[in-house]
Write a protein that holds these residues in place. Structure first.
Motif, PDB file in Angstrom:
ATOM      1  N   ALA A   1      -7.277  14.148   8.160  1.00  0.00           N
ATOM      2  CA  ALA A   1      -7.226  12.649   8.870  1.00  0.00           C
ATOM      3  C   ALA A   1      -5.965  11.811   8.485  1.00  0.00           C
ATOM      4  N   VAL A   2      -5.555  11.724   7.265  1.00  0.00           N
ATOM      5  CA  VAL A   2      -4.485  10.974   6.654  1.00  0.00           C
ATOM      6  C   VAL A   2      -3.056  11.775   7.248  1.00  0.00           C
ATOM      7  N   ARG A   3      -3.048  12.962   7.487  1.00  0.00           N
ATOM      8  CA  ARG A   3      -1.862  13.496   8.068  1.00  0.00           C
ATOM      9  C   ARG A   3      -1.749  13.291   9.539  1.00  0.00           C
ATOM     10  N   LEU A   4      -2.905  13.370  10.211  1.00  0.00           N
ATOM     11  CA  LEU A   4      -2.745  12.611  11.806  1.00  0.00           C
ATOM     12  C   LEU A   4      -2.257  11.405  12.029  1.00  0.00           C
ATOM     13  N   PHE A   5      -2.906  10.504  10.934  1.00  0.00           N
ATOM     14  CA  PHE A   5      -2.613   9.146  10.869  1.00  0.00           C
ATOM     15  C   PHE A   5      -1.085   8.957  10.579  1.00  0.00           C
TER      16      PHE A   5
ATOM     17  N   ASP B   1       1.289  11.087  11.366  1.00  0.00           N
ATOM     18  CA  ASP B   1       1.910  11.667  12.425  1.00  0.00           C
ATOM     19  C   ASP B   1       2.068  10.622  13.554  1.00  0.00           C
ATOM     20  N   VAL B   2       1.090   9.986  13.780  1.00  0.00           N
ATOM     21  CA  VAL B   2       1.006   8.736  14.635  1.00  0.00           C
ATOM     22  C   VAL B   2       1.849   7.896  14.546  1.00  0.00           C
TER      23      VAL B   2
ATOM     24  N   GLY C   1      12.251   2.847  16.545  1.00  0.00           N
ATOM     25  CA  GLY C   1      13.707   2.894  15.887  1.00  0.00           C
ATOM     26  C   GLY C   1      13.863   1.570  15.093  1.00  0.00           C
ATOM     27  N   SER C   2      12.779   1.123  14.102  1.00  0.00           N
ATOM     28  CA  SER C   2      13.127   0.074  13.473  1.00  0.00           C
ATOM     29  C   SER C   2      12.868   0.512  11.843  1.00  0.00           C
ATOM     30  N   ALA C   3      13.877   0.013  11.141  1.00  0.00           N
ATOM     31  CA  ALA C   3      13.957   0.444   9.958  1.00  0.00           C
ATOM     32  C   ALA C   3      12.812  -0.328   8.973  1.00  0.00           C
ATOM     33  N   PRO C   4      12.517  -1.353   9.123  1.00  0.00           N
ATOM     34  CA  PRO C   4      11.471  -2.152   8.290  1.00  0.00           C
ATOM     35  C   PRO C   4      10.261  -1.520   8.756  1.00  0.00           C
ATOM     36  N   LEU C   5      10.086  -1.303  10.041  1.00  0.00           N
ATOM     37  CA  LEU C   5       8.830  -0.516  10.486  1.00  0.00           C
ATOM     38  C   LEU C   5       8.531   0.748   9.659  1.00  0.00           C
ATOM     39  N   THR C   6       9.794   1.544   9.496  1.00  0.00           N
ATOM     40  CA  THR C   6       9.826   2.814   8.743  1.00  0.00           C
ATOM     41  C   THR C   6       9.100   2.652   7.354  1.00  0.00           C
ATOM     42  N   LEU C   7       9.631   1.551   6.945  1.00  0.00           N
ATOM     43  CA  LEU C   7       9.100   1.417   5.312  1.00  0.00           C
ATOM     44  C   LEU C   7       7.412   0.789   5.465  1.00  0.00           C
ATOM     45  N   VAL C   8       7.139  -0.062   6.632  1.00  0.00           N
ATOM     46  CA  VAL C   8       5.752  -0.330   6.595  1.00  0.00           C
ATOM     47  C   VAL C   8       5.002   0.810   6.801  1.00  0.00           C
ATOM     48  N   VAL C   9       5.353   1.836   7.736  1.00  0.00           N
ATOM     49  CA  VAL C   9       4.763   3.138   8.019  1.00  0.00           C
ATOM     50  C   VAL C   9       4.633   3.927   6.580  1.00  0.00           C
ATOM     51  N   ALA C  10       5.625   3.983   5.933  1.00  0.00           N
ATOM     52  CA  ALA C  10       5.551   4.775   4.437  1.00  0.00           C
ATOM     53  C   ALA C  10       4.770   4.001   3.569  1.00  0.00           C
ATOM     54  N   LEU C  11       4.603   2.787   3.518  1.00  0.00           N
ATOM     55  CA  LEU C  11       3.651   2.025   2.801  1.00  0.00           C
ATOM     56  C   LEU C  11       2.289   2.316   3.161  1.00  0.00           C
ATOM     57  N   LEU C  12       1.804   2.187   4.349  1.00  0.00           N
ATOM     58  CA  LEU C  12       0.594   2.745   5.009  1.00  0.00           C
ATOM     59  C   LEU C  12       0.088   4.148   4.734  1.00  0.00           C
ATOM     60  N   ALA C  13       1.109   5.020   4.800  1.00  0.00           N
ATOM     61  CA  ALA C  13       0.827   6.402   4.584  1.00  0.00           C
ATOM     62  C   ALA C  13       0.719   6.740   2.974  1.00  0.00           C
ATOM     63  N   THR C  14       1.330   5.709   2.244  1.00  0.00           N
ATOM     64  CA  THR C  14       1.080   5.878   0.786  1.00  0.00           C
ATOM     65  C   THR C  14      -0.300   5.462   0.261  1.00  0.00           C
ATOM     66  N   LEU C  15      -0.701   4.369   1.101  1.00  0.00           N
ATOM     67  CA  LEU C  15      -2.057   3.847   0.984  1.00  0.00           C
ATOM     68  C   LEU C  15      -3.276   4.757   1.302  1.00  0.00           C
ATOM     69  N   ALA C  16      -3.080   5.439   2.471  1.00  0.00           N
ATOM     70  CA  ALA C  16      -3.850   6.158   3.033  1.00  0.00           C
ATOM     71  C   ALA C  16      -3.877   7.689   2.170  1.00  0.00           C
ATOM     72  N   GLY C  17      -2.788   8.187   1.555  1.00  0.00           N
ATOM     73  CA  GLY C  17      -2.967   9.273   0.756  1.00  0.00           C
ATOM     74  C   GLY C  17      -3.473   9.103  -0.536  1.00  0.00           C
ATOM     75  N   ALA C  18      -3.713   7.905  -0.918  1.00  0.00           N
ATOM     76  CA  ALA C  18      -4.200   7.341  -2.136  1.00  0.00           C
ATOM     77  C   ALA C  18      -5.792   7.857  -2.018  1.00  0.00           C
ATOM     78  N   VAL C  19      -6.306   7.925  -0.668  1.00  0.00           N
ATOM     79  CA  VAL C  19      -7.585   8.171  -0.927  1.00  0.00           C
ATOM     80  C   VAL C  19      -7.812   9.481  -1.206  1.00  0.00           C
ATOM     81  N   THR C  20      -7.221  10.629  -1.085  1.00  0.00           N
ATOM     82  CA  THR C  20      -7.516  11.867  -1.539  1.00  0.00           C
ATOM     83  C   THR C  20      -7.498  11.846  -3.086  1.00  0.00           C
ATOM     84  N   VAL C  21      -6.664  11.117  -3.661  1.00  0.00           N
ATOM     85  CA  VAL C  21      -6.723  11.107  -5.034  1.00  0.00           C
ATOM     86  C   VAL C  21      -7.976  10.651  -5.526  1.00  0.00           C
ATOM     87  N   VAL C  22      -8.549   9.697  -4.873  1.00  0.00           N
ATOM     88  CA  VAL C  22      -9.645   9.028  -5.294  1.00  0.00           C
ATOM     89  C   VAL C  22     -11.003   9.992  -5.205  1.00  0.00           C
ATOM     90  N   ALA C  23     -10.843  10.769  -4.068  1.00  0.00           N
ATOM     91  CA  ALA C  23     -11.789  11.832  -3.830  1.00  0.00           C
ATOM     92  C   ALA C  23     -11.814  12.735  -4.855  1.00  0.00           C
TER      93      ALA C  23
END
Length: 265
Positions: free
Chosen positions: A206-210, A212-213, A222-244
Motif C-alpha cells: 500500500a505504501v509503494r502504491l502511495f 507511485d501515485v 515538475g516542481s522541485a519543492p513538491l518532489t521534496l514534499v513527496v519524499a517526506l510523505l513517502a518517508t512518513l509512510a514507510g515508517a509504518v512498516t518499521v513500527v509494524a
C-alpha cells in the motif's frame, strides 16, 4: 507459572492483531516517532535535493552517496523507532533526540545481510530465466520474454520475501541490544511465517502504491519543492512498516523480553 501467565497475556498472533497493535503503537508514540524521524528525514531530503540539482557524472556520484546515506538514515531511525515502541531507553549519548551506539551499525549490518541474502537467492532464478525461458519459447521476441519472465518470477520472489521476513525479527532484537542471530528469528516465527508475511507486506505494498501515485503527480507537475514534499510523505509512510516490525516482536518475541507500555521519554 509466572512465565505461563505472561505468555497467556499475549493475544494470538494474527494479521488483524498485528495491524491493530501497529495502529495502537502509532497512536501512543506518535510524538516520539516523529521526533526520532526528523534528523534522518532531513538527511535524506537534503541529499535528494542535491541529486536533483546535479548533472552528469556528479549526479551519479551523489546518487550512490544518497543510497549510502539513506541506508544509514533508515538504520538510525529504525533502531530508535524499535526502542520507542518497545520501551528501551538505550544509551545516554544522543543527537537531536536520537540515541547513538553500536546498535545502529549492527542494525545496518543485519539489514545489508538480509538484502544480500535475498539478492543471492534470486540469482539462480535470474539465471534460469535468461537461459531456460528463451529455450522454451524460441518464437517470442525479447520484450515478450521479459514480460513472461516477470510473471514467472513472482512465485520465487514471494518465497524469497517470505524467507527474509521470517529472519527479519533479528532487526528489532538488535535494536534492543540482544545478542541474537537470524536463527532465533526463524524459530520465533515458526508457524506464523505466512501471517507475518501478509501482515508486513500488505501495508508495504500500500505504501509503494502511495509512493507511485505521488511520484507520477510529481513528474506531471515538475516542481522541485513538491518532489521534496513527496519524499517526506513517502518517508512518513514507510515508517509504518518499521513500527509494524516492532509490533511483530512484541507479539512473537521471547517471553523474557519486557515490552512496557509507557512511551519512551
Amino acid at each position: 507459572m509466572q512465565e505461563h501467565q505472561q505468555t497467556s497475556q499475549r493475544p494470538a498472533f494474527t494479521v488483524i492483531a498485528l495491524w491493530a497493535e501497529t495502529a495502537r503503537m502509532l497512536q501512543r508514540h506518535a510524538g516520539d516517532l516523529l521526533r526520532v524521524l526528523v534528523l534522518p528525514a532531513l538527511l535524506q531530503l537534503g541529499l535528494a535535493w542535491q541529486v536533483m540539482r546535479a548533472t552528469g557524472e556528479g549526479r551519479q556520484g551523489l546518487a550512490w552517496l544518497l543510497v549510502a546515506a539513506a541506508g544509514l538514515g533508515i538504520a538510525l531511525f529504525a533502531t530508535n523507532c524499535h526502542r520507542v515502541v518497545l520501551g528501551d531507553g538505550g544509551p545516554v549519548r544522543s543527537l537531536w533526540g536520537l540515541r547513538l551506539d553500536g546498535r545502529v551499525l549492527w542494525y545496518l549490518a543485519w539489514s545489508v545481510f538480509l538484502v544480500l541474502a535475498g539478492t543471492l537467492a534470486f540469482v539462480p532464478v535470474l539465471v534460469l530465466g535468461i537461459l531456460v525461458v528463451p529455450a522454451l519459447f524460441p518464437g517470442m521476441d525479447p520484450e515478450e520474454l521479459a514480460r513472461l519472465f516477470e510473471w514467472l518470477a513472482w512465485l520465487p520472489l514471494i518465497l524469497i520475501i517470505h524467507l527474509l521476513i521470517r529472519l527479519s525479527l533479528v532487526l528489532p532484537a538488535t535494536a534492543l541490544g540482544r545478542d541474537t542471530h537470524p536463527g532465533e528469528s526463524w524459530h520465533l516465527t515458526h508457524g506464523h511465517g505466512w501471517r507475518l508475511t501478509l501482515g508486513l507486506c500488505l501495508p508495504a505494498v500500500a505504501v509503494r502504491l502511495f509512493e507511485d501515485v505521488l511520484g507520477r503527480l510529481t513528474e506531471a507537475v515538475g516542481s522541485a519543492p513538491l518532489t521534496l514534499v513527496v519524499a517526506l510523505l513517502a518517508t512518513l509512510a514507510g515508517a509504518v512498516t518499521v513500527v509494524a516490525l516492532s509490533c511483530a516482536w512484541r507479539l512473537l518475541g521471547p517471553d523474557d523480553d519486557p515490552t512496557p507500555e509507557a512511551p519512551l521519554r
